[in-house]
Motif scaffolding. Sequence first.
Motif, mmCIF file in Angstrom:
data_model
loop_
_atom_site.group_PDB
_atom_site.id
_atom_site.type_symbol
_atom_site.label_atom_id
_atom_site.label_comp_id
_atom_site.label_asym_id
_atom_site.label_seq_id
_atom_site.Cartn_x
_atom_site.Cartn_y
_atom_site.Cartn_z
ATOM 1 N N ASP A 254 6.770 -9.628 -5.194
ATOM 2 C CA ASP A 254 6.254 -9.300 -5.824
ATOM 3 C C ASP A 254 6.076 -9.234 -7.453
ATOM 4 O O ASP A 254 5.151 -8.656 -8.465
ATOM 5 C CB ASP A 254 5.957 -7.635 -5.660
ATOM 6 N N ASP B 214 -3.071 -13.673 -4.166
ATOM 7 C CA ASP B 214 -4.255 -12.733 -5.555
ATOM 8 C C ASP B 214 -5.273 -13.496 -5.794
ATOM 9 O O ASP B 214 -4.583 -14.004 -6.791
ATOM 10 C CB ASP B 214 -2.413 -12.141 -6.334
ATOM 11 N N ARG C 244 0.416 -8.434 1.660
ATOM 12 C CA ARG C 244 1.293 -9.100 2.453
ATOM 13 C C ARG C 244 1.008 -8.242 3.989
ATOM 14 O O ARG C 244 1.001 -8.052 4.081
ATOM 15 C CB ARG C 244 2.638 -7.989 1.866
ATOM 16 N N ARG D 182 6.624 -16.845 1.219
ATOM 17 C CA ARG D 182 5.844 -15.347 0.890
ATOM 18 C C ARG D 182 5.418 -14.786 -0.763
ATOM 19 O O ARG D 182 4.505 -14.559 -0.454
ATOM 20 C CB ARG D 182 6.835 -14.148 1.750
ATOM 21 N N ARG D 183 6.593 -15.902 -1.481
ATOM 22 C CA ARG D 183 6.157 -15.697 -2.238
ATOM 23 C C ARG D 183 4.687 -16.528 -3.478
ATOM 24 O O ARG D 183 3.817 -16.012 -3.774
ATOM 25 C CB ARG D 183 7.520 -15.724 -4.180
ATOM 26 N N ARG E 249 2.043 -14.660 -1.872
ATOM 27 C CA ARG E 249 0.964 -13.554 -2.477
ATOM 28 C C ARG E 249 0.915 -13.738 -3.642
ATOM 29 O O ARG E 249 -0.086 -13.967 -3.834
ATOM 30 C CB ARG E 249 2.381 -12.359 -2.852
#
Length: 600
Positions: free
Chosen positions: A17, A47, A2, A39-40, A43
């Motif tokens: 998350d 990943d 993050r 932000r999602r 992420r």
Amino acid sequence: MRDLRFELTAEQAKIVDCDATAISVVASAGTGKTEVVARRIERLLQDRSNASPVLALTYTVKAADELRDRIRARLGDLDRYVEAETIHRFAHSLLLQFGTYIGLPPDIEVLTKLEDRAELLVRWLDGRICSVPDDITATFNALDVGRARLKTPPLLKEWDAALSSIGAVDYPSMLTSAIDLLELSPIRRTTAERYGHVIVDEAQNLTPAQYRLLTLLIGGPNLKGKQLSATLVGDAKQSVVGFAGGDHTLMERFCEQYEAERFELKENFRSAKNIAAFGASVATRLDSSQESRTPGIHYAAAGRVERYEAPGEGEEGRYVATWIKGLLDGGIPEDALAVGEAGHVRPEDVAVLARSSSALLQTQSALDDLGIESATAASPEDWLSTRLGRLVLATIDLRANPHHRSARWHAARILEVDEENVASLSELAKLLERHPVRQGLAPLYEMNTPEGLVDTLQQVSLPDKDDPERYAAWNTDVCLIEETWNSFVERTRPDGRTWPAFSQHLMWVQRGRLMDPGVRLLTVHKAQGREFRAVALIGLNKGQFPDFRAVSREQARAELRTFYVAVTRPSRMLLLTRAQTRHGRYGPFYPNPSPFVDWN
């Protein structure tokens, strides 16, 4: 990992998350949902063990552009794994790719203007010796809402046949045709393989047709093949498009259908304490099970909520204009600000909102009298202000799609000639060459690509006798076309800068036009998803807001949801006004004040 430059609350971090396949996020106004969505996505893409492309679907073109820019600024090269589009634009892309499977031509014609749709329907019905509806606008309203709700309104069969006769779609049939495509298993499987995740913003505004398209794409219950992970973000209290077929209960249906993990964002970061408290009181009336969330939350600024009852509508407009002038000259009062916060206000930081556009006229006039610039939202029909500018758009459509009937109809209406006079590009070019001004557009018909479009328009010369206002309007139109061309160049590879591609880009940009400088004069529906430092909400009389047509219990609740959207747009100043006297057909009358506000 993050990005620690952006500190999340505990509840926001859980959403970012979460690894559940289906997620539903109830996000009240000002709770940072756009940041959480970005932000999602960040992420999911960082990943690398599960880095599949993300499809982010938004309610407006502007929201899609803002999300795309935010992702690009943070992710660099990874932004190529994000498609941020409106649901209609996503549906259109499916039709362009697979439309031939359901009988559509490769170069699908999109009817965006009411007059083009009306002309096609009238021609189709006349050709079959069928009666033409007296009210074409009402007919299309019924057709559009019916299709949004997956119903079968009157004349739907005839309208579908008329569209099919010229290989065209309109905005509602973009969705229904895309649904037809995704109901074909091979197409659904091929489309689903392109993505790993789907995120939908402003999901409270989904219509049944949009929801059907979404669930077909996601897959899952009763559908073979891959199921995509999906995140729906919205707030039922901000559902304001029920009149257009929107259904705020679809978020709950999603939770039940997909057994989604449900989150709720409660903490308001946008508003000041007094404004948040007012919004919370409205939210409680929408859902009595919710308690006011103001206690326990720290707000850096106090903010202000003011009320004013004017003797008449003219006085109401003048009071609001004077209130705005005070903010522009003196800034936001210190007692409404956080410690150390600047009080300076730009015109674009201020909005005047009303339930209907007609209620804004007195305020607009009063702002004009004070020399304060204002701007209203534009529709595709009035995107450019001059006839010559609109002829440029028609020319671009014709260069992109020379066989499209609506493009020829549009050019013929502007030129005030019969359709036969613009039956081909060469005939239209000859027609333009005979006109002292329009001849400047004739070179466009010799260009293989639109690369020289802006240079050509800048060479168009208006007669010396023309008034300064017309010169200014044409120059503004050229600047707007140039700005749009530059945005097209930024997102399009050189080999993709064709007439058809630019025509499509123009179509979508017009639906999400950024307004000119000045104080914003908007209906509440146009203001959804936007934020201002100061908002004046006017016309708060029974019959105006809530609207006099809201007679059923559900319609009344829809009006209250619209009111909630309005009062949660400002961050520091909220002014609520009404006129004690209004003028009707038979003279002045005394309306009851809106029940949404305590005027004591």
